[in-house]
Scaffold this motif. Structure first.
Motif, PDB file in Angstrom:
ATOM      1  N   LYS A 254      28.762  39.665  31.486  1.00  0.00           N
ATOM      2  CA  LYS A 254      29.835  39.632  32.478  1.00  0.00           C
ATOM      3  C   LYS A 254      31.108  38.970  31.959  1.00  0.00           C
ATOM      4  N   MET A 278      37.228  35.639  39.109  1.00  0.00           N
ATOM      5  CA  MET A 278      37.749  34.271  39.271  1.00  0.00           C
ATOM      6  C   MET A 278      38.002  33.600  37.920  1.00  0.00           C
ATOM      7  N   LEU A 315      47.147  42.264  39.431  1.00  0.00           N
ATOM      8  CA  LEU A 315      46.560  40.936  39.476  1.00  0.00           C
ATOM      9  C   LEU A 315      45.714  40.762  40.732  1.00  0.00           C
ATOM     10  N   LEU A 316      46.262  41.230  41.841  1.00  0.00           N
ATOM     11  CA  LEU A 316      45.611  41.104  43.150  1.00  0.00           C
ATOM     12  C   LEU A 316      44.209  41.684  43.116  1.00  0.00           C
ATOM     13  N   GLN A 317      44.079  42.838  42.502  1.00  0.00           N
ATOM     14  CA  GLN A 317      42.786  43.513  42.521  1.00  0.00           C
ATOM     15  C   GLN A 317      41.836  42.989  41.452  1.00  0.00           C
ATOM     16  N   SER A 318      42.354  42.119  40.598  1.00  0.00           N
ATOM     17  CA  SER A 318      41.514  41.665  39.486  1.00  0.00           C
ATOM     18  C   SER A 318      40.733  40.405  39.813  1.00  0.00           C
ATOM     19  N   ASN A 319      41.212  39.637  40.794  1.00  0.00           N
ATOM     20  CA  ASN A 319      40.635  38.310  41.045  1.00  0.00           C
ATOM     21  C   ASN A 319      40.584  37.474  39.764  1.00  0.00           C
ATOM     22  N   LYS A 320      41.733  37.408  39.110  1.00  0.00           N
ATOM     23  CA  LYS A 320      41.838  36.627  37.886  1.00  0.00           C
ATOM     24  C   LYS A 320      43.148  35.838  37.903  1.00  0.00           C
TER      25      LYS A 320
ATOM     26  N   MET B 177      38.709  29.695  48.286  1.00  0.00           N
ATOM     27  CA  MET B 177      38.712  30.043  46.859  1.00  0.00           C
ATOM     28  C   MET B 177      40.123  29.955  46.276  1.00  0.00           C
ATOM     29  N   TYR B 284      47.723  37.273  47.312  1.00  0.00           N
ATOM     30  CA  TYR B 284      46.482  37.750  47.931  1.00  0.00           C
ATOM     31  C   TYR B 284      46.711  38.845  48.955  1.00  0.00           C
ATOM     32  N   GLY B 324      45.648  36.369  41.147  1.00  0.00           N
ATOM     33  CA  GLY B 324      45.488  37.387  42.178  1.00  0.00           C
ATOM     34  C   GLY B 324      44.140  37.208  42.836  1.00  0.00           C
ATOM     35  N   TYR B 325      44.131  37.231  44.155  1.00  0.00           N
ATOM     36  CA  TYR B 325      42.865  37.066  44.864  1.00  0.00           C
ATOM     37  C   TYR B 325      42.720  38.131  45.937  1.00  0.00           C
ATOM     38  N   HIS B 326      41.570  38.752  45.995  1.00  0.00           N
ATOM     39  CA  HIS B 326      41.253  39.648  47.099  1.00  0.00           C
ATOM     40  C   HIS B 326      39.742  39.694  47.261  1.00  0.00           C
ATOM     41  N   LEU B 327      39.270  39.130  48.357  1.00  0.00           N
ATOM     42  CA  LEU B 327      37.835  39.040  48.614  1.00  0.00           C
ATOM     43  C   LEU B 327      37.166  40.418  48.563  1.00  0.00           C
ATOM     44  N   TYR B 329      37.497  42.743  46.598  1.00  0.00           N
ATOM     45  CA  TYR B 329      37.107  43.163  45.247  1.00  0.00           C
ATOM     46  C   TYR B 329      36.053  42.239  44.646  1.00  0.00           C
ATOM     47  N   LEU B 330      35.544  41.327  45.456  1.00  0.00           N
ATOM     48  CA  LEU B 330      34.467  40.438  44.991  1.00  0.00           C
ATOM     49  C   LEU B 330      33.132  40.871  45.594  1.00  0.00           C
ATOM     50  N   GLU B 333      29.893  40.059  44.005  1.00  0.00           N
ATOM     51  CA  GLU B 333      29.693  38.645  43.673  1.00  0.00           C
ATOM     52  C   GLU B 333      29.163  37.879  44.878  1.00  0.00           C
TER      53      GLU B 333
END
Lengths: 397, 397
Positions: A254, A278, A315-320, B177, B284, B324-327, B329-330, B333
């Motif tokens: 991963k 993350m 970036l938004l869709q990457s969660n990074k 998060m 986000y 970038g954050y979007h739940l 796409y998690l 996880e």
């Protein structure tokens, strides 16, 4: 760094005086330290060795000079007799004209050193003559004596050598802020440390071990694997013969939680793709630009062309997270940086970190010292000392 | 989310059966819950209300249907009778075809709900019939009964209402998060929370107060200022009449440590510029895309054109992080996300957070519920309930 302008002005002043100094040959042979400040002569009249970048280019562009001039600490400043200086990638970049925080040549480089306080400016109450200190500045510290604001000096812990002290600031502050501020490193996470045998690599590896169960992937040439393993790297990777992405994916399909990226160019893109959800990519250099002694336009173009770039939607869709770090651009944040250094010195006192000094070079061998680092021969920190002979220096410590 | 494909397949199956259901008018009038699973009829035959997105567009695209079909929890799944569902920005985006994690219409939206476990699939030992649970899923939860993997269910703490339970997952996990993983929020820091009266805004404001001395700049329309102040915002800013950048600079000339950015477009660029050294921008959402009921191509173009973009070199010199954050796409996880939810539920038990429910709407008023949120009328969470009358629902809790 409110003292920056004064420092630059001071630099300028002494630069202007160097026409009066002896010819090059004499300077190279001059081994004796200049008369101490306490001598009968006008207190301000001192002569001192200084490394000066005369123009952008190869190793020979940094020359040893003996300057004469006024070196009086102003209000809030101290005069420090320098015992050891750190060499950094930014200095190599600066020599090639690739680091815009270094004032234009002629200029004395040097962002960190250690030494002994020899005189106090007006109003200085938090330092006393004889204090052993670590010094940080935007530039100008590769010099036998320097004047700096006390806010740029930090007391050395008991038992720390001058070489260790000069090896700490840039590497450990960089590693610390990347790992614990941007990186938010926590137990059971994994990290890729490129150039794990370099100054920042050694520091980061040690700091990772202050957190429980961190898995460290470290790259270096094979000959350094024993050393970086001993320093704490979990999985060593020879970047010269292996694809580091493949090697990491084999062990951790991963990816990793953090990548420290000192390389730039296409390696930054690889780093981003290697991140887990993350995950945090922390770019802190562009070592890929340094392919030879002088500025390489092809390397610049290639690194630029392959440069990592991202927009908000991706970036938004990457969660990074992608972070950029460079201590050189934090020079107005001395309080923040000083706070970090204080935590690092606490870790040193607790025996949790220990700077590794690769080699110690007298000022006149600065070219060889730079070559050692630029050709990636070092394991740990490359140190410069004003003295001509290592033996002399060791006795003094 | 390993159950995703099954969930999608299940969705498909029930979609196919909807031709058999009664005409629209009858469905709207049907107030009675379907017969319970324990009835004499074949156990698998159930009928249940479901909200279905029939195609992309305005509020009327989400319709109440009564489905009949087999709803048997498979191995590792539970059947949950839904009591309350959360409405999220992603649902509004999904309705306009702007959210690629929502399967294509016809589809039942819904990423979070609360309810009571009514039947157990094979091998389920960690849930029992009667358990009150919070449920998270990629989609499909705006429905009277749902089957989900137990790993997607979380026991509700004692004393929590179903509305509160449905208000927690997306908003609080997102806020948590962002603040504590990417943001690494620490004492004495400052933060800009846009849409501070929205679901994430309310959650983030409360979570910031679990850290000492955090200064919160919160934007909302003036009419909500009392509410967001009461919720913990330090400095309220009316984004409709004031330039929020100017307002923040007046009070904090160096900017802020963290910006949570749900807006996108040019606001992301402003956010980046507002950051202090070592600051973190966390994007986000793209609420700026939502200018009306239907997809607005001009808004899309404008947001795209003004979109924040950065390369490694710019980042390096900035000493900043962009995240970038979007739940949504998690969704693979679940362990990570579940761990976070568990911490949030602990904070709830300790009385440190308290979801604020703006309004509760029966399924058939889903259009009004979406309008409430899209027109930014809400303070806190907009909740949907399967029951026709609020009174009924309240008695049941």
């Amino acid at each position: 760094m409110s003292g920056e302008e004064e420092a630059a002005a001071q630099q300028q002043k002494t630069e202007e005086q160097k026409q009066d100094t002896k010819p090059e040959e004499d300077k190279q042979n001059e081994q004796q330290p200049p008369p101490a400040q306490e001598a009968e002569k006008p207190q301000n009249e001192v002569s001192y060795k200084s490394l000066v970048l005369s123009g952008y280019g190869g190793y020979d562009k940094v020359k040893l000079q003996v300057k004469k001039g006024e070196l009086v600490p102003k209000t809030g400043e101290v005069l420090v007799r320098v015992k050891a200086c750190g060499l950094n990638f930014a200095d190599l970049m600066g020599r090639q004209g690739l680091y815009d925080r270094l004032p234009s040549p002629p200029v004395t480089p040097g962002m960190e050193c250690s030494g002994i306080v020899e005189a106090l400016g007006e109003g200085v109450t938090d330092r006393k003559i004889g204090d052993k200190v670590i010094v940080m500045n935007r530039a100008g510290l590769w010099q036998e004596v320097v004047t700096v604001l006390t806010s740029h000096t930090f007391l050395m812990p008991e038992g720390m050598t001058f070489e260790e002290a000069a090896a700490i600031p840039v590497n450990y502050i960089t590693a610390y802020m990347m790992l614990f501020d941007f990186g938010n490193l926590r137990p059971n996470q994994s990290i890729l440390i490129h150039m794990a045998a370099g100054g920042v690599g050694i520091a980061a590896t040690q700091l990772c071990q202050t957190v429980k169960d961190v898995t460290i992937f470290g790259t270096s040439s094979a000959s350094k694997h024993d050393a970086i393993k001993e320093n704490g790297v979990t999985h060593t990777i020879d970047y010269r013969t292996m694809d580091y992405v493949d090697e990491i994916r084999k062990l951790s399909p991963k990816g990793v939680d953090i990548v420290l990226d000192p390389l730039g160019g296409s390696d930054t893109c690889k780093a981003f793709n290697l991140l887990k959800p993350m995950g945090k990519l922390i770019a802190y250099g562009a070592a890929n630009l340094l392919t030879g002694q002088k500025k390489n336009l092809m390397a610049l173009a290639k690194t630029w062309w392959n440069q990592f770039s991202i927009n908000a939607m991706q970036l938004l869709q990457s969660n990074k997270a992608v972070c950029g770090y460079h201590l050189g651009y934090l020079d107005e944040e001395m309080e923040l940086v000083g706070g970090v250094l204080s935590k690092i010195l606490d870790l040193y006192k607790q025996g949790k970190i220990k700077p590794r000094v690769d080699s110690v070079w007298p000022f006149q061998q600065v070219g060889d010292a730079m070559r050692q680092m630029q050709e990636r021969k070092n394991i740990g920190k490359v140190i410069l000392v004003p003295e001509a002979e290592k033996e002399e220096k060791k006795e003094e410590n």
